[in-house]
Design an enzyme around this catalytic site. Structure first.
Site: not given
Length: 605
Positions: A578-580
């Site tokens: 995921a992005h984070v």
């Protein structure tokens, strides 16, 4: 003949069985009630060739499928979910149509119309000899810093060690503090293998993010009255030590060991223990460094921990006045590196270099890695309000360290957008930019909604970036903040972060406020940065596989949004996760490998 069914059959039980009853046949069976119980069969031998007892091949009139998340068959050796088809599959659950529809589905591989298959919820893989290996329940799937992990796969690999009788792998901790821990029992008469040996063995067949941070030897695995593994009864792990526990030698080492133990959640840390090998990562590092500052009154840069990751080495750095000081007000050296050209990474919306700690380490000791932190975090000056102004300031810092190009630039999230503008300014000044690495950053193409997020929404985004991705908790935070007057929301945010253990929970409330102010200013600046002219430098885009369609992010949408700005071409690389989590372990391992490959290709022309 003896039949074993209902629970996974350990290899050491098979050995003990044949030692006691050498002339008796032993058969391992597998099957759920929904498919008339037993659907596979394996005649046991004294010791399975691969160290794990297979569940065997399908019985007559039964088909077994191992399917991936898209419902496609998995190749031999690749884990997937186990499905059962054939005459033994039941009709469904009595008076439970919803559950029936979820578990009993049409069989797309069957020749006869109307055939159905049953979703077992078990993990398995095909072996080269046409038999199946059971890998545990999908119910036990865990998520560790963005990666979904099947503990059964790790357990199966551990059980292949000749000295390991049984293994259970669990995830301890929550959100970004989660880590894998393996519990092991040794075969009768065998000494338990060393942690380093187990890590090396696992590393040969699986990525590093699947390697447990601790290995706990047990006399026996605790079981429930029904004979299943009692995960709640597993003990808390001690800190793993490299080469055995080494007693801290003075007060400084004792205090550092205590602080590391608190940050990592382990009861005993020795002088030779390595912060990162014990499961430490960049967000825990920030919390630990805050404790060091409070206890010793020393403001050491985060780079100190990467250069000196053991208790003894870090304590020695603490004893030296002025150790590891970094030149430049905004530029921080995370890895001094070797002879390769340095790469400069720009800060995300949070403004700190902390997010790049794992990536700098994963790029290796030969790659110099310098990161910028945003103005405004110390309170000496206000946050900058535009991407152009940020880039001007950052370019000044970079050119003070390296007066002329070629420059290697990069950034994650908002940092990638700022790096783009910095590269544009450097090219306008006649300097060469060898590479611009954009890590899952929003494109400045003007396609976003024109209404920027309000103050509460920005605070929610900040909490998601540093504390938790739990939407229920974030919804509660947003509701709590909207109920407060505008002037009290920052204090409410600070209290919420402290309650939920965010990475800045050990900082003063003033520092929380400064971090939020930088985050809000950067987020708004990136939102307002639209449609700059195309850039004629090599660009590499690294995209999170779990992108969000509503934000026009992800491997399907983001490359098309960046291509109009890449006049010299754009290479696209997908990073699982995921992005984070992208610049953090374990995703940082994959990102670093891809970035190294891109940089080498540029250097080789």
């Amino acid at each position: 003949k003896v039949m074993s069914s209902g629970e996974a059959l350990p290899a050491d039980i098979v050995e003990r069985f044949f030692e006691a009853l050498p002339s008796t046949e032993l058969h391992n069976l597998y099957g759920p009630t929904e498919a008339a119980v037993d659907v596979t069969h394996w005649p046991c031998t004294l010791r399975p060739a691969h160290g794990v007892v297979p569940i065997g091949a399908p019985v007559a009139n039964t088909r077994m499928y191992v399917l991936d998340g898209r419902g496609e068959p998995c190749p031999v050796g690749v884990p997937g979910e186990l499905w059962i088809a054939g005459v033994q599959v039941g009709r469904g659950y009595w008076r439970r149509p919803g559950l029936t529809a979820e578990r009993f589905l049409p069989d797309p591989f069957a020749a006869n119309p109307g055939a159905r298959m049953y979703r077992t919820g078990d993990r398995a893989r095909w072996l080269g000899d046409g038999t199946l290996e059971y890998l545990g329940r999908t119910d036990f799937q865990v998520k560790v810093r963005g990666f979904r992990i099947e503990p059964g796969e790790i357990e199966a690999a551990l059980k292949q060690h000749p000295s390991v009788a049984d293994a259970v792998v669990v995830a301890l901790g929550e959100d970004r503090d989660a880590r894998l821990v393996a519990y092991l029992t040794a075969r009768e008469g065998a000494a338990g293998p060393a942690d380093a040996e187990l890590r090396e063995r696992l590393a040969a067949s699986m990525p590093e993010y699947m390697i447990p941070s601790a290995f706990v030897p047990l006399d026996e695995i605790p079981l429930t009255p029904s004979g299943k593994v009692d995960r709640r009864a597993l003990p808390e792990p001690d800190a793993p030590a490299a080469g055995g526990y080494v007693v801290p030698r003075d007060v400084t080492e004792l205090e550092v060991a205590r602080i590391w133990g608190e940050a990592l959640g382990v009861p005993r840390v020795g002088a030779a223990d390595d912060f990162f090998r014990m499961g430490g990562h960049s967000l825990l590092a920030l919390r630990m460094m805050a404790r060091i500052r409070e206890r010793f009154g020393r403001e050491l840069p985060l780079a100190t921990l990467f250069r000196h990751p053991t208790v003894a080495a870090f304590a020695e750095a603490l004893r030296r006045e002025g150790a590891d000081a970094d030149d430049g007000r905004l530029l921080v050296t995370l890895n001094a590196g070797g002879a390769l050209p340095p790469i400069f990474f720009f800060p995300p919306a949070g403004g700190t270099v902390t997010h790049y700690a794992d990536l700098a380490r994963r790029l290796g000791p030969e790659q110099p890695f310098l990161a910028l932190h945003a103005p405004g975090l110390t309170g000496d000056e206000p946050p900058l309000e535009s991407v152009e102004a940020m880039a001007v300031r950052f370019v000044e810092e970079i050119r003070a360290a390296q007066p002329h190009g070629p420059y290697w630039l990069g950034g994650w999230s908002a940092g990638g957008t700022t790096a783009f503008e910095a590269a544009r300014q450097l090219r306008s000044a006649g300097e060469e930019v060898a590479l611009l690495a954009i890590v899952d950053s929003p494109a400045p193409d003007g396609q976003q909604e024109r209404t920027p997020p309000d103050r509460v929404r920005l605070l929610r985004m900040f909490a998601r970036a540093i504390v938790t991705e739990d939407d229920a908790l974030l919804d509660a935070l947003e509701q709590e903040l909207r109920a407060l007057p505008e002037e009290e929301r920052l204090a409410g945010m600070s209290r919420w972060i402290a309650r939920h253990g965010g990475q800045v929970m050990d900082e003063e409330l003033e520092r929380v406020g400064l971090s939020v102010a930088v985050f809000a200013a950067t987020a708004r600046a990136v939102f307002d940065y639209r449609n700059p002219p195309p850039l004629d430098v090599p660009m590499a885009l690294f995209v999170a596989s779990e992108g969000k369609a509503e934000e026009k992010m992800g491997p399907d949408a983001l490359p098309d949004r960046w291509r109009p700005f890449a006049a010299a071409g754009l290479t696209v690389h997908t990073v699982p996760g995921a992005h984070v989590h992208l610049p953090l372990d374990p995703a940082a391992e994959t990102l670093a490998a891809q970035l190294r490959e891109v940089m080498e290709a540029v250097r080789n022309g």
